[in-house]
Design a protein around this motif. Structure first.
Motif, mmCIF file in Angstrom:
data_model
loop_
_atom_site.group_PDB
_atom_site.id
_atom_site.type_symbol
_atom_site.label_atom_id
_atom_site.label_comp_id
_atom_site.label_asym_id
_atom_site.label_seq_id
_atom_site.Cartn_x
_atom_site.Cartn_y
_atom_site.Cartn_z
ATOM 1 N N LEU A 6 18.055 32.815 68.745
ATOM 2 C CA LEU A 6 18.914 33.593 69.640
ATOM 3 C C LEU A 6 18.124 33.861 70.915
ATOM 4 O O LEU A 6 17.120 34.572 70.880
ATOM 5 N N MET A 7 18.561 33.254 72.010
ATOM 6 C CA MET A 7 17.751 33.337 73.232
ATOM 7 C C MET A 7 18.561 33.788 74.430
ATOM 8 O O MET A 7 19.752 33.526 74.533
ATOM 9 N N LYS A 8 17.848 34.426 75.335
ATOM 10 C CA LYS A 8 18.397 34.640 76.671
ATOM 11 C C LYS A 8 18.323 33.326 77.431
ATOM 12 O O LYS A 8 17.425 32.511 77.194
ATOM 13 N N GLU A 11 14.895 32.713 78.800
ATOM 14 C CA GLU A 11 13.913 32.285 77.798
ATOM 15 C C GLU A 11 14.116 30.829 77.427
ATOM 16 O O GLU A 11 13.157 30.091 77.207
ATOM 17 N N THR A 31 14.183 40.039 89.698
ATOM 18 C CA THR A 31 15.375 40.163 88.863
ATOM 19 C C THR A 31 16.462 39.276 89.475
ATOM 20 O O THR A 31 16.589 39.271 90.706
ATOM 21 N N PRO A 32 17.262 38.556 88.703
ATOM 22 C CA PRO A 32 17.378 38.565 87.238
ATOM 23 C C PRO A 32 16.744 37.353 86.532
ATOM 24 O O PRO A 32 17.295 36.873 85.572
ATOM 25 N N GLU A 35 12.400 37.217 83.126
ATOM 26 C CA GLU A 35 12.059 36.821 81.746
ATOM 27 C C GLU A 35 11.431 35.432 81.670
ATOM 28 O O GLU A 35 10.704 35.139 80.727
ATOM 29 N N ALA A 38 7.878 36.176 82.314
ATOM 30 C CA ALA A 38 7.333 36.972 81.207
ATOM 31 C C ALA A 38 7.106 36.091 79.978
ATOM 32 O O ALA A 38 6.091 36.204 79.284
ATOM 33 N N TYR A 39 8.055 35.199 79.719
ATOM 34 C CA TYR A 39 7.953 34.299 78.571
ATOM 35 C C TYR A 39 6.779 33.343 78.756
ATOM 36 O O TYR A 39 5.979 33.121 77.848
ATOM 37 N N LYS A 42 3.423 34.889 78.163
ATOM 38 C CA LYS A 42 3.068 35.044 76.750
ATOM 39 C C LYS A 42 2.721 33.704 76.107
ATOM 40 O O LYS A 42 1.809 33.614 75.297
ATOM 41 N N ARG A 43 3.462 32.656 76.457
ATOM 42 C CA ARG A 43 3.335 31.380 75.747
ATOM 43 C C ARG A 43 2.243 30.461 76.285
ATOM 44 O O ARG A 43 1.530 29.820 75.507
ATOM 45 N N GLN A 175 20.722 36.194 81.784
ATOM 46 C CA GLN A 175 20.576 37.382 80.949
ATOM 47 C C GLN A 175 21.301 37.284 79.613
ATOM 48 O O GLN A 175 20.968 37.982 78.671
ATOM 49 N N MET A 176 22.335 36.429 79.534
ATOM 50 C CA MET A 176 23.128 36.426 78.303
ATOM 51 C C MET A 176 22.369 35.772 77.144
ATOM 52 O O MET A 176 21.503 34.928 77.351
ATOM 53 N N MET A 177 22.688 36.239 75.939
ATOM 54 C CA MET A 177 22.044 35.685 74.752
ATOM 55 C C MET A 177 23.049 34.871 73.952
ATOM 56 O O MET A 177 24.167 35.313 73.711
#
Lengths: 352, 220
Positions: A6-8, A11, A31-32, A35, A38-39, A42-43, A175-177
């Motif tokens: 389940l992803m944005k 992402e 924004t927007p 992520e 941010a992703y 981390k990765r 933004q949607m998942m």
């Protein structure tokens, strides 16, 4: 088959880029689309890649330029105001025939605008965006799955044609998942004999440059580039048709606007209206042929957009006067509702 | 299920904290007079408890949230009324913490008072279908990062694993093992498993402590 996740949308872009072999991300938060950065933050360190938060969007796109010159798959991402800043670097990439992926998760403008979704960077994306004669291949996903699929496709096309590719999404898509399968069909990056990887004293120097001071030479380069664009137009047009076979009314819409429009088409069909949808997936090259052919039997076209009417110009060029083309739109971060599109179908959109 | 005076919901962003917080506040309001929900998210300008403000206030739940939430003014801010959470010990509170360690940073401000009163439950919400928390070990890493940033220890786990619209009972059941492993790794109990309400009948009896969630529709 592996489990879906389940992803944005943001992402999905980031993970798909990694799966496509991209190990170099350069960005600056906005924004927007934050992520994505941010992703990557981390990765990338966990897989030996580079995540670099540049000092500005301008720096980030020039890092992509440098990395692409060295033959690596590189990307940057931003949202509308940030993409404007990248314009110069994108033009330099086009002028140096460099592949690379630029993601624009659009927000409302002009200027600083707002943080809600928009599609008002259509002109900027499909007309090049920076200075000089050039094009980007522009991909417009309409689901989180397509965000992933188009990211991989974007890297492939960029390498195939040695040109920058833009993934044009919007705040909603980012933004949607949604559930996503990450079993993506990934191909190896091709050999890049032109890249600046060191001569090892075995070949001539490769030079990556967009400066060309001899006008005859610069003209030749432009003509060659446009011959390449003709190939892209011939080979790479993507679109989806929905209930267009017997359509008397045809909606043209991409991305989030196409999702809304599809709902309206389904409802209108239940009401007995013969309406269909053409969804451009590549915005450049634009699917003009399918629209031109549809104009033989369609009596009225409606361009549904989150802009004051930008794609409508390409629809009109393709329709070429054979039928009226109306506009159904919201702007400023607002999204047309299925009811608004239904009203445009049944009672006519804004006319010019 | 028994709940403490303060229930905090934290976890990886996109794990479902906000939706659970809203549902939990509604659930608590059925048995308690004075219930508040507080939004501590300073990271994400979208998908806030603010979307549910109308239905929460209709249910008689006090709504504590930054004035800037959903205003599109994308700045990290906390409401001054947040101190009601620690000052008013008659109030049952549900705290919606921002995602990841960055989101939990705002909790540090309240953590000493919450720890001192010691009538709280801090729940780690996990969705094993989220790409960065697919394994118990990855989830544990996120858990530790949040504790370090928020200065409050977790006391339990909430399994909120789902695939959005494509969630089936089997989708949820397949995560039971990973949830058990996360509990073993962290030494924490599974407090409840939350699922979209229509899935409840199919899972009843197969998983302990089930909570049905209503999805929060945005009402302006």
């Amino acid at each position: 088959m592996a489990d879906k996740v389940l992803m944005k949308g943001n992402e999905a872009i980031a993970e798909a880029a990694i799966l496509a072999g991209c190990r170099h991300y350069f960005g600056y938060p906005i924004t927007p689309q934050t992520e994505i950065a941010a992703y990557m933050a981390k990765r990338m360190p966990k897989i030996g890649g580079t995540f670099l938060q540049a000092e500005s969007e301008i720096a980030a796109i020039n890092m992509v330029y440098g990395c692409a010159s060295a033959g690596k798959r590189a990307m940057t991402s931003s949202s509308s105001p940030g993409v404007s800043l990248k314009g110069e670097g994108i033009s330099y990439m086009a002028g140096s025939d460099l592949p690379g992926l630029i993601v624009n998760v659009q927000r409302g403008g002009p200027g600083l605008g707002g943080i809600q979704p928009s599609q008002s960077d259509y002109f900027q994306s499909t007309r090049g965006g920076g200075h000089g004669d050039y094009h980007l291949i522009v991909l417009a996903p309409a689901s989180v799955q397509e965000m992933a699929d188009m990211t991989v496709k974007g890297f492939d096309l960029a390498d195939k044609y040695r040109m920058p590719v833009m993934l044009l999404a919007d705040g909603t898509m980012g933004q949607m998942m949604e559930p996503v399968s990450l079993d993506l069909s990934v191909s190896e990056a091709p050999e890049k004999p032109w890249a600046t990887t060191g001569t090892k004293l075995a070949r001539k120097h490769n030079i990556i440059n967009s400066l060309s001071l001899v006008p005859e030479e610069l003209e030749r380069l432009n003509n060659e580039r446009y011959a390449k664009y003709d190939l892209v137009k011939k080979n790479e047009v993507l679109y989806e048709e929905f209930l267009t076979d017997d359509a008397e009314i045809c909606i043209v819409a991409f991305g989030i606007a196409a999702r809304v429009s599809k709902n309206a088409v389904v409802t209108a069909r239940k009401n007995g209206v013969k309406v269909g949808l053409i969804r451009p997936i590549t915005l450049w090259p634009f699917p003009e042929e399918v629209i031109r052919k549809a104009a033989d039997h369609v009596r009225r076209f409606i361009s549904v957009e989150l802009s004051m009417g930008q794609m409508i110009e390409d629809v009109r060029l393709a329709v070429n006067g054979k039928a009226p083309v109306e506009l159904c739109y919201r702007v400023g971060g607002m999204i047309p509702t299925p009811d608004q599109v239904l009203d445009a179908i049944e009672n006519g959109g804004a006319k010019e | 299920m028994d709940f403490k005076r303060i229930t905090l919901l934290a976890g990886h962003y996109g794990s479902g904290k906000t939706n659970i917080a809203v549902n939990l506040a509604m659930l608590l309001r059925q048995t308690r007079m004075r219930v508040a929900i507080a939004d501590l998210d300073i990271v994400n300008p979208y998908f806030r408890t603010k979307d549910s403000q109308y239905s929460l206030e209709q249910a008689g739940i006090r709504f504590i949230c930054s004035e800037y939430a959903n205003s599109n003014v994308d700045i990290p801010a906390l409401p001054q009324t947040l101190y009601a959470v620690t000052d008013d010990r008659e109030l049952t509170c549900v705290l919606d913490i921002g995602g990841d360690d960055r989101g939990a940073l705002a909790l540090g401000r309240l953590a000493p008072a919450i720890a001192e009163e010691n009538d709280f439950e801090m729940l780690f919400v996990v969705n094993f279908y989220r790409p960065l928390t697919q394994t118990p070990q990855d989830a544990l890493d996120v858990m530790r990062e949040i504790e370090a940033a928020g200065h409050l220890p977790f006391t339990g786990v909430v399994n909120n694993s789902n695939l959005g619209d494509e969630t089936t009972p089997e989708t949820v059941l397949r995560t039971a093992q990973r949830t058990a492993e996360l509990c073993a790794l962290s030494g924490l109990p599974l407090v409840f498993t939350s699922v979209h309400r229509p899935l409840l009948p199919a899972l009843e009896g197969k998983l302990p402590n089930l909570i049905g969630l209503d999805l929060q529709a945005k009402i302006r």
